[in-house]
Motif scaffolding. Structure first.
Motif, PDB file in Angstrom:
ATOM      1  N   PHE A  11       0.855  -1.178   0.000  1.00  0.00           N
ATOM      2  CA  PHE A  11       0.000   0.000   0.000  1.00  0.00           C
ATOM      3  C   PHE A  11       0.896   1.235   0.000  1.00  0.00           C
ATOM      4  CE2 PHE A  11      -2.225  -3.436   2.059  1.00  0.00           C
ATOM      5  CZ  PHE A  11      -3.448  -3.442   1.398  1.00  0.00           C
ATOM      6  N   VAL A  12       0.632   2.154  -0.924  1.00  0.00           N
ATOM      7  CA  VAL A  12       1.479   3.326  -1.094  1.00  0.00           C
ATOM      8  C   VAL A  12       0.814   4.549  -0.480  1.00  0.00           C
ATOM      9  CG1 VAL A  12       2.590   4.850  -2.757  1.00  0.00           C
ATOM     10  CG2 VAL A  12       2.492   2.394  -3.193  1.00  0.00           C
ATOM     11  N   TYR A  13       1.628   5.357   0.212  1.00  0.00           N
ATOM     12  CA  TYR A  13       1.129   6.585   0.824  1.00  0.00           C
ATOM     13  C   TYR A  13       2.020   7.746   0.413  1.00  0.00           C
ATOM     14  CZ  TYR A  13      -1.637   3.347   3.550  1.00  0.00           C
ATOM     15  OH  TYR A  13      -2.507   2.361   3.908  1.00  0.00           O
ATOM     16  N   GLU A  14       1.437   8.676  -0.346  1.00  0.00           N
ATOM     17  CA  GLU A  14       2.160   9.885  -0.742  1.00  0.00           C
ATOM     18  C   GLU A  14       1.998  10.935   0.355  1.00  0.00           C
ATOM     19  OE1 GLU A  14       1.897   9.766  -5.566  1.00  0.00           O
ATOM     20  OE2 GLU A  14       0.033  10.096  -4.469  1.00  0.00           O
ATOM     21  N   GLU A  15       2.663  12.062   0.182  1.00  0.00           N
ATOM     22  CA  GLU A  15       2.647  13.098   1.213  1.00  0.00           C
ATOM     23  C   GLU A  15       1.214  13.473   1.567  1.00  0.00           C
ATOM     24  OE1 GLU A  15       5.464  16.688   2.355  1.00  0.00           O
ATOM     25  OE2 GLU A  15       4.598  16.943   0.375  1.00  0.00           O
ATOM     26  N   GLY A  16       0.924  13.461   2.857  1.00  0.00           N
ATOM     27  CA  GLY A  16      -0.414  13.799   3.316  1.00  0.00           C
ATOM     28  C   GLY A  16      -0.715  13.149   4.649  1.00  0.00           C
ATOM     29  N   GLU A  17      -1.974  13.281   5.078  1.00  0.00           N
ATOM     30  CA  GLU A  17      -2.427  12.719   6.342  1.00  0.00           C
ATOM     31  C   GLU A  17      -3.530  11.704   6.063  1.00  0.00           C
ATOM     32  OE1 GLU A  17      -3.552  15.848   8.978  1.00  0.00           O
ATOM     33  OE2 GLU A  17      -1.502  16.654   9.145  1.00  0.00           O
ATOM     34  N   TYR A  18      -3.423  10.545   6.718  1.00  0.00           N
ATOM     35  CA  TYR A  18      -4.356   9.446   6.497  1.00  0.00           C
ATOM     36  C   TYR A  18      -4.941   9.042   7.845  1.00  0.00           C
ATOM     37  CZ  TYR A  18      -1.853   9.346   2.064  1.00  0.00           C
ATOM     38  OH  TYR A  18      -1.286   9.701   0.862  1.00  0.00           O
TER      39      TYR A  18
END
Length: 334
Positions: A58-65
């Motif tokens: 699972f890929v997470y780019e810059e940001g808030e999750y």
């Protein structure tokens, strides 16, 4: 520096840890199978369901999750270190890079073309990509990265429906004006003229005092190089206070640059004009009001940092100022 902050509860609550380098086994960090929310600063991160960067991805780019897929199921984390600015991937129809191929440089929904559910292997020339099982970024994911070619897809064979490149984190831009290479052009433009006439034989006295208001403008612009890596809408500041110290003109101390825009401001300049108290016989006295227009161009060095990557390029700052109002006196015999 890229980093990820993970939390063991949703909405960024509970126990948290911050990482700036990849973690092959979250058991050693006492965070295995418990991550429920996270924040990414800088370049993307890949979360894996198993240790040693294996299993589902699972890929997470810059940001808030505030919530994550596969809640409480991550066992390793890997930071993406590739240069993501100019991506390119080649998909092949058959194993071992054989058969028909397609080269992609932008996000593509393969469901709209002839390569839908056809890919069996790939090579990444630049950047990092996410391959999706379903169109519109749906279904299972596979991360494709430069120098990690995949000759056989196995379970993912003939299932790729959507492909997109990973985006770099936000730019951090440092600007340096190269004053030694400055170009400056100055000219004076007459914007008003006031006359006093003495046709007599004797010197005349005047007590006239005029108050006039004039409007000048200052226009700041910044031109990027044609091959700039700065994305549209990116903002940063350029310190131009030096030019104000060097010249008696009203330049901004700081110019805020946004790619695709310019900063223009108009200012009213009040000036009080007093005619001399004495005008000689047979003399015409002319008071000219002049606007001093200054055009300054100077190269700017931009150091662009995104994640762990640094790029240097050059742009040009330009300031056109017509805000300096002066007066000029002339006498002529008549």
């Amino acid at each position: 520096m890229s980093k990820i902050i993970v939390y063991d509860h949703a909405n960024f609550e509970g126990v948290s840890r911050e990482f700036t380098s990849s973690v092959s086994d979250l058991v050693n960090e006492n965070l295995n199978d418990c991550i429920s929310s996270l924040k990414v600063i800088g370049d993307p991160w890949v979360a894996y369901s198993d240790s040693n960067f294996s299993g589902s991805q699972f890929v997470y780019e810059e940001g808030e999750y505030a919530t994550v897929e596969w809640n409480d199921s991550f066992s390793s984390l890997e930071v993406v270190t590739e240069d993501l600015m100019n991506p390119q991937i080649t998909l092949y129809e058959d194993d071992n890079y054989r058969g028909r191929s397609i080269v992609l440089t932008t996000e593509t929904n393969l469901a709209f073309g002839s390569f839908h559910d056809m890919a069996s292997s790939h090579k990444v020339q630049r950047g990092a990509w996410v391959l999706y099982e379903d169109s519109e970024r749906g279904g299972a994911q596979m991360v494709a990265r430069a120098s990690r070619d995949v000759p056989v897809y196995d379970w993912f064979n003939d299932k790729v429906s959507h492909v997109r490149p990973l985006k770099p984190g936000k730019f951090i831009i440092k600007s340096e004006i190269l004053w030694d290479m400055k170009e400056e052009h100055v000219k004076s433009v007459m914007i008003d003229s006031i006359c006093g006439l003495n046709y007599g034989e004797h010197e005349q006295s005047f007590s006239t005092e005029l108050f006039r208001e004039y409007t000048g403008s200052i226009t700041d612009t910044f031109n990027f190089s044609s091959s700039t890596q700065v994305t549209w809408g990116t903002s940063f500041s350029v310190d131009v206070g030096f030019i104000k110290a060097q010249q008696n003109f009203s330049f901004s101390n700081t110019f805020n640059v946004q790619r695709g825009g310019s900063n223009t401001r108009s200012e009213k300049k009040s000036i009080r004009i007093s005619l001399p108290t004495k005008i000689a016989p047979h003399t015409k006295l002319t008071v000219n009001v002049l606007r001093k227009e200054v055009d300054v161009k100077v190269p700017v060095k931009l150091t662009i940092k995104t994640g762990s990557h640094i790029i240097v390029e050059f742009g040009e700052y330009r300031c056109e100022s017509g805000n300096s109002i002066i007066t000029e006196y002339k006498e002529e015999k008549i």
